[in-house]
Design a protein around this motif. Structure first.
Motif, PDB file in Angstrom:
ATOM      1  N   PRO A  24       0.800  -1.233   0.000  1.00 40.04           N
ATOM      2  CA  PRO A  24       0.000   0.000   0.000  1.00 40.04           C
ATOM      3  C   PRO A  24       0.830   1.280   0.000  1.00 40.04           C
ATOM      4  CG  PRO A  24      -0.907  -1.585   1.554  1.00 40.04           C
ATOM      5  CD  PRO A  24       0.436  -2.120   1.121  1.00 40.04           C
ATOM      6  N   ALA A  25       2.011   1.233   0.624  1.00 45.26           N
ATOM      7  CA  ALA A  25       2.832   2.433   0.749  1.00 45.26           C
ATOM      8  C   ALA A  25       3.610   2.766  -0.511  1.00 45.26           C
ATOM      9  CB  ALA A  25       3.796   2.283   1.922  1.00 45.26           C
ATOM     10  N   LEU A  26       3.787   1.796  -1.399  1.00 46.58           N
ATOM     11  CA  LEU A  26       4.612   2.050  -2.576  1.00 46.58           C
ATOM     12  C   LEU A  26       3.882   1.792  -3.887  1.00 46.58           C
ATOM     13  CD1 LEU A  26       5.294  -1.077  -3.357  1.00 46.58           C
ATOM     14  CD2 LEU A  26       7.156  -0.803  -1.729  1.00 46.58           C
ATOM     15  N   ALA A  27       2.563   1.620  -3.832  1.00 47.61           N
ATOM     16  CA  ALA A  27       1.803   1.234  -5.012  1.00 47.61           C
ATOM     17  C   ALA A  27       1.214   2.427  -5.736  1.00 47.61           C
ATOM     18  CB  ALA A  27       0.677   0.278  -4.613  1.00 47.61           C
ATOM     19  N   ALA A  28       1.212   2.336  -7.057  1.00 48.54           N
ATOM     20  CA  ALA A  28       0.453   3.264  -7.876  1.00 48.54           C
ATOM     21  C   ALA A  28      -1.018   2.843  -7.844  1.00 48.54           C
ATOM     22  CB  ALA A  28       0.985   3.241  -9.310  1.00 48.54           C
ATOM     23  N   PRO A  29      -1.943   3.741  -8.200  1.00 46.33           N
ATOM     24  CA  PRO A  29      -3.361   3.356  -8.245  1.00 46.33           C
ATOM     25  C   PRO A  29      -3.574   2.157  -9.174  1.00 46.33           C
ATOM     26  CG  PRO A  29      -3.130   5.737  -8.408  1.00 46.33           C
ATOM     27  CD  PRO A  29      -1.744   5.169  -8.511  1.00 46.33           C
ATOM     28  N   GLY A  30      -4.395   1.210  -8.716  1.00 44.98           N
ATOM     29  CA  GLY A  30      -4.676   0.035  -9.538  1.00 44.98           C
ATOM     30  C   GLY A  30      -3.571  -0.986  -9.560  1.00 44.98           C
TER      31      GLY A  30
END
Length: 311
Positions: A228-234
């Motif tokens: 969650p902390a390093l993710a792009a949307p989708g």
């Protein structure tokens, strides 16, 4: 012929070298003289009895699913190969009994494909299981395409180092996690290395401030918890370790034998876009030591067994 067997569940200490008669089988199988066999973490899991609730073990068991070798003989109705053909294979039965830690094995023709011309026997033996797993994770589970940014956890390992190369071949930008000692190796695969630890998220976001599009977990140990902390949307996430609770929506990667995928993998290797790194090759008689090295968890690429008596 020489083979490695275990008669009870356990670790490397339960392995023994035995002399066996040449195996017998049905007319539509192919006899392969095994030049090298790849080791996989699954070997250790099944041998330990940890997954005995899933698959029957018919003792004594010869472990191993990966092979590289030469077709020695065809059953009366077998087709698709000729004696002398060099092949690789993912040879797995419905129960744990016959395996590739041996000098010979009968295989179904659909379990075999030509050996990539540009790999040694040891390299080729490390390709089928890890390579198919990486190929299916990157292309099917995560659907990686050109322009994606992909984070591979455990990028120096057997599946991880192949997944990095396959993602790069797809045109993706790849980041790979690993220990300090693995950073140069990961970079040599075409990925940007990042270190495990508390600063992982900060490292990733310094490189890709907008986050990553896909995450592949080949390491376990809570790796996906940082998603969650390093993710792009989708973001798409997949795991070969079944650490599915670390990030909701994670796709479980289950290896399946698929002829088109195996062909595609071999073509990537023969094009020079993917290769197999062998950390160490052991003679068949030292299978227990090979398993101990694999179990230690600090392997770069693959560990394999070689049938040096065949050469």
């Amino acid at each position: 012929m020489k083979a490695v067997q275990y008669r009870t569940f356990g670790g490397p200490e339960v392995l023994e070298i035995v002399d066996l008669p040449e195996p017998k089988t049905f007319a539509d199988f192919v006899l392969v003289r095994i030049e090298a066999a790849g080791l996989n973490p699954a070997d250790l899991a099944y041998q330990s009895g940890a997954v005995d609730f899933l698959v029957d073990s018919l003792f004594p068991v010869t472990p191993g699913w990966d092979l590289a070798g030469v077709v020695e003989r065809l059953g009366a109705s077998a087709t698709g190969f000729r004696p002398g053909d060099e092949v690789i294979g993912y040879v797995r039965g419905k129960a744990m009994h016959y395996g590739t830690y041996a000098e010979k094995i009968w295989a179904e023709p659909h379990q075999l494909i030509r050996k990539p011309k540009n790999l040694t026997w040891a390299q080729a033996a490390g390709l089928p299981v890890a390579g198919l797993t990486a190929y299916q994770a990157i292309l099917h589970s995560l659907r990686v395409t050109e322009g994606d940014t992909v984070l591979v956890h455990g990028a120096a390992g057997g599946v991880g180092h192949l997944a990095v190369q396959i993602a790069v071949a797809q045109g993706a930008r790849v980041l790979g996690t690993g220990s300090e000692a693995s950073q140069a190796f990961i970079e040599s695969l075409g990925a940007t290395p990042v270190r495990y630890g508390d600063e992982l998220v900060d490292q990733v976001l310094k490189i890709v401030p907008d986050g990553v599009d896909a995450v592949l977990d080949t390491a376990g140990r809570g790796s996906l918890a940082t998603t969650p902390a390093l993710a792009a949307p989708g973001v798409r996430a997949a795991s070969i370790t079944q650490s599915l609770t670390d990030y909701p929506g994670t796709i479980a990667v289950y290896l399946k034998l698929d002829g088109e995928d195996l062909t595609g993998l071999v073509e990537l290797v023969e094009s020079g876009k993917v290769t197999v790194h062998v950390d160490r090759a052991f003679p068949l008689e030292e299978a227990a030591d090979a398993q101990r090295l694999l179990a230690g968890g600090h392997v770069r690429g693959k560990v394999v067994l070689e049938n040096r008596r065949n050469r």
